[in-house]
Design an enzyme around this catalytic site. Sequence first.
Site, PDB file in Angstrom:
ATOM      1  N   ASP A 194       0.828  -1.209   0.000  1.00  0.00           N
ATOM      2  CA  ASP A 194       0.000   0.000   0.000  1.00  0.00           C
ATOM      3  C   ASP A 194       0.866   1.264   0.000  1.00  0.00           C
ATOM      4  O   ASP A 194       0.349   2.384  -0.045  1.00  0.00           O
ATOM      5  CB  ASP A 194      -1.033  -0.003   1.130  1.00  0.00           C
ATOM      6  CG  ASP A 194      -0.402  -0.006   2.510  1.00  0.00           C
ATOM      7  OD1 ASP A 194       0.836  -0.033   2.605  1.00  0.00           O
ATOM      8  OD2 ASP A 194      -1.172   0.019   3.498  1.00  0.00           O
ATOM      9  N   SER A 195       2.192   1.085  -0.007  1.00  0.00           N
ATOM     10  CA  SER A 195       3.094   2.218  -0.255  1.00  0.00           C
ATOM     11  C   SER A 195       2.737   2.874  -1.584  1.00  0.00           C
ATOM     12  O   SER A 195       3.081   4.024  -1.824  1.00  0.00           O
ATOM     13  CB  SER A 195       4.550   1.760  -0.274  1.00  0.00           C
ATOM     14  OG  SER A 195       4.726   0.707  -1.206  1.00  0.00           O
ATOM     15  N   ASP A 251      -1.227  -6.050  -0.290  1.00  0.00           N
ATOM     16  CA  ASP A 251      -1.572  -5.482   1.027  1.00  0.00           C
ATOM     17  C   ASP A 251      -3.072  -5.306   1.172  1.00  0.00           C
ATOM     18  O   ASP A 251      -3.729  -4.767   0.272  1.00  0.00           O
ATOM     19  CB  ASP A 251      -0.936  -4.092   1.161  1.00  0.00           C
ATOM     20  CG  ASP A 251       0.359  -4.123   1.935  1.00  0.00           C
ATOM     21  OD1 ASP A 251       0.648  -5.144   2.598  1.00  0.00           O
ATOM     22  OD2 ASP A 251       1.091  -3.118   1.884  1.00  0.00           O
ATOM     23  N   LYS A 307      -1.147  -9.428   2.754  1.00  0.00           N
ATOM     24  CA  LYS A 307      -0.360  -8.971   3.898  1.00  0.00           C
ATOM     25  C   LYS A 307      -1.227  -8.006   4.689  1.00  0.00           C
ATOM     26  O   LYS A 307      -1.986  -7.240   4.098  1.00  0.00           O
ATOM     27  CB  LYS A 307       0.922  -8.280   3.432  1.00  0.00           C
ATOM     28  CG  LYS A 307       1.725  -7.646   4.573  1.00  0.00           C
ATOM     29  CD  LYS A 307       3.132  -7.287   4.160  1.00  0.00           C
ATOM     30  CE  LYS A 307       3.288  -5.948   3.480  1.00  0.00           C
ATOM     31  NZ  LYS A 307       2.841  -4.803   4.295  1.00  0.00           N
ATOM     32  N   GLU A 320      -1.224  -5.479   8.462  1.00  0.00           N
ATOM     33  CA  GLU A 320      -0.424  -4.908   9.541  1.00  0.00           C
ATOM     34  C   GLU A 320      -1.076  -5.155  10.895  1.00  0.00           C
ATOM     35  O   GLU A 320      -2.306  -5.121  11.003  1.00  0.00           O
ATOM     36  CB  GLU A 320      -0.266  -3.387   9.330  1.00  0.00           C
ATOM     37  CG  GLU A 320       0.477  -3.044   8.051  1.00  0.00           C
ATOM     38  CD  GLU A 320       0.661  -1.541   7.856  1.00  0.00           C
ATOM     39  OE1 GLU A 320       0.351  -0.759   8.788  1.00  0.00           O
ATOM     40  OE2 GLU A 320       1.127  -1.156   6.767  1.00  0.00           O
ATOM     41  N   GLU A 362       9.511  -4.204  10.099  1.00  0.00           N
ATOM     42  CA  GLU A 362       9.896  -2.892   9.547  1.00  0.00           C
ATOM     43  C   GLU A 362      10.462  -1.984  10.631  1.00  0.00           C
ATOM     44  O   GLU A 362       9.852  -1.800  11.703  1.00  0.00           O
ATOM     45  CB  GLU A 362       8.678  -2.220   8.872  1.00  0.00           C
ATOM     46  CG  GLU A 362       9.033  -0.847   8.307  1.00  0.00           C
ATOM     47  CD  GLU A 362       8.014  -0.292   7.309  1.00  0.00           C
ATOM     48  OE1 GLU A 362       7.073  -1.018   6.928  1.00  0.00           O
ATOM     49  OE2 GLU A 362       8.184   0.885   6.919  1.00  0.00           O
TER      50      GLU A 362
HETATM   51  O1  KIV Z   1       3.468  -1.011   1.531  1.00  0.00           O
HETATM   52  C1  KIV Z   1       4.572  -1.522   1.346  1.00  0.00           C
HETATM   53  O2  KIV Z   1       5.213  -1.317   0.309  1.00  0.00           O
HETATM   54  C2  KIV Z   1       5.111  -2.384   2.394  1.00  0.00           C
HETATM   55  C3  KIV Z   1       6.531  -2.799   2.315  1.00  0.00           C
HETATM   56  C4  KIV Z   1       7.425  -1.656   2.408  1.00  0.00           C
HETATM   57  C5  KIV Z   1       6.857  -3.837   3.300  1.00  0.00           C
HETATM   58  O3  KIV Z   1       4.410  -2.721   3.276  1.00  0.00           O
END
Ligand code: KIV
Length: 328
Positions: free
Chosen positions: A86-87, A125, A155, A157, A224
């Site tokens: 989600d970056s 994510d 993924k 969090e 992280e």
């Molecule tokens: O959102 C993302 O790109 C991430 C990675 C940096 C682990 O969660």
Amino acid sequence: MNRPVIYQVLLAARARTRTTVISQTRSYSSHPGTLNSIASTRSKITTLTLHQLYRDNVPITALTAHDFPSGLVADNAGVEIVLVGDSLAMVALGYENTNMLTLDEMLHHCRAVARGSKTAFLVGDLPFGSYEQSQEIAVQSAIKMVQQGHVEAVKLEGGHEVAKAISAITRFGIPVMGHIGLTPQRSAALGGFKVQANTIQSARDLLDTARALQHAGCFAIVLEAVPSEVARIVTESIDIPTIGIGAGSACSGQVLVQLDMVGGFQKFTPKFVKKFDNIYDRQIDAISQYVDQVKARQFPGPEHCYGMKTKEDAQRLIEWEQEKKSKI
Ligand code: KIV
């Protein structure tokens, strides 16, 4: 360099068998050309492949991708896990933070990456707000990610508070990657993008959380922005891979944001990012040359232009033009 034997074998095999095709022909500006026929001969990476690398102590490589070209290039370069992180909210969509990203936006980007990345293990994510409220919502979102986003795993969090959601998702056969330490979706509550688990108590808590996520069924955990010593202890204390980002070299693997590591995102660079290139500057240079050459009528050159079908047609065209001018 003292590399494990299995890694040397993998490198040799890759050099032998990989037929990554970088150049393709393209006749029109929006024609896909032969992009989809790019042949990477490596076998599909699965959770079993990842587990084998982990057992053999071979570092796992993961990299984010946010669209078709970045998925394609990450896959062809040989990373084992492509993560639609989600970056993308911040580095690809220009949002202020990751929490503005919706599930629908994430699904759109996952599909694009999935079209480019065919052999890596594809993880997406779960965006903020798509899994926290209940196990049912988490399962629904995870199913959407697989069905409509075409990812193979999700993924999410968080720690103990998301353990039940993780168990529920994995019960439906969807692998889950955990993410602890600095969790950007909670950066407001954490007081910003700050290093985590750097006191003895918070380090113990992190280990406890990692164990809980393993118990809940995660196949791997992203760590992280935590001290390297803490990441090492966590890695040695659990039986699933840790994928570090700002967590030192003792993790079972590493992940970076692709646009950060190729130097394509200029707004800010976290301490843990190594810029392996500076494509922002190279793009500025290429685009400036384009602007200059168009202004100077140097581009397009003859090699970029089309001609008439036959010399006779070209001659007739000139005659027709002259005839038209003479009548004015
Ligand atoms: O959102 C993302 O790109 C991430 C990675 C940096 C682990 O969660």
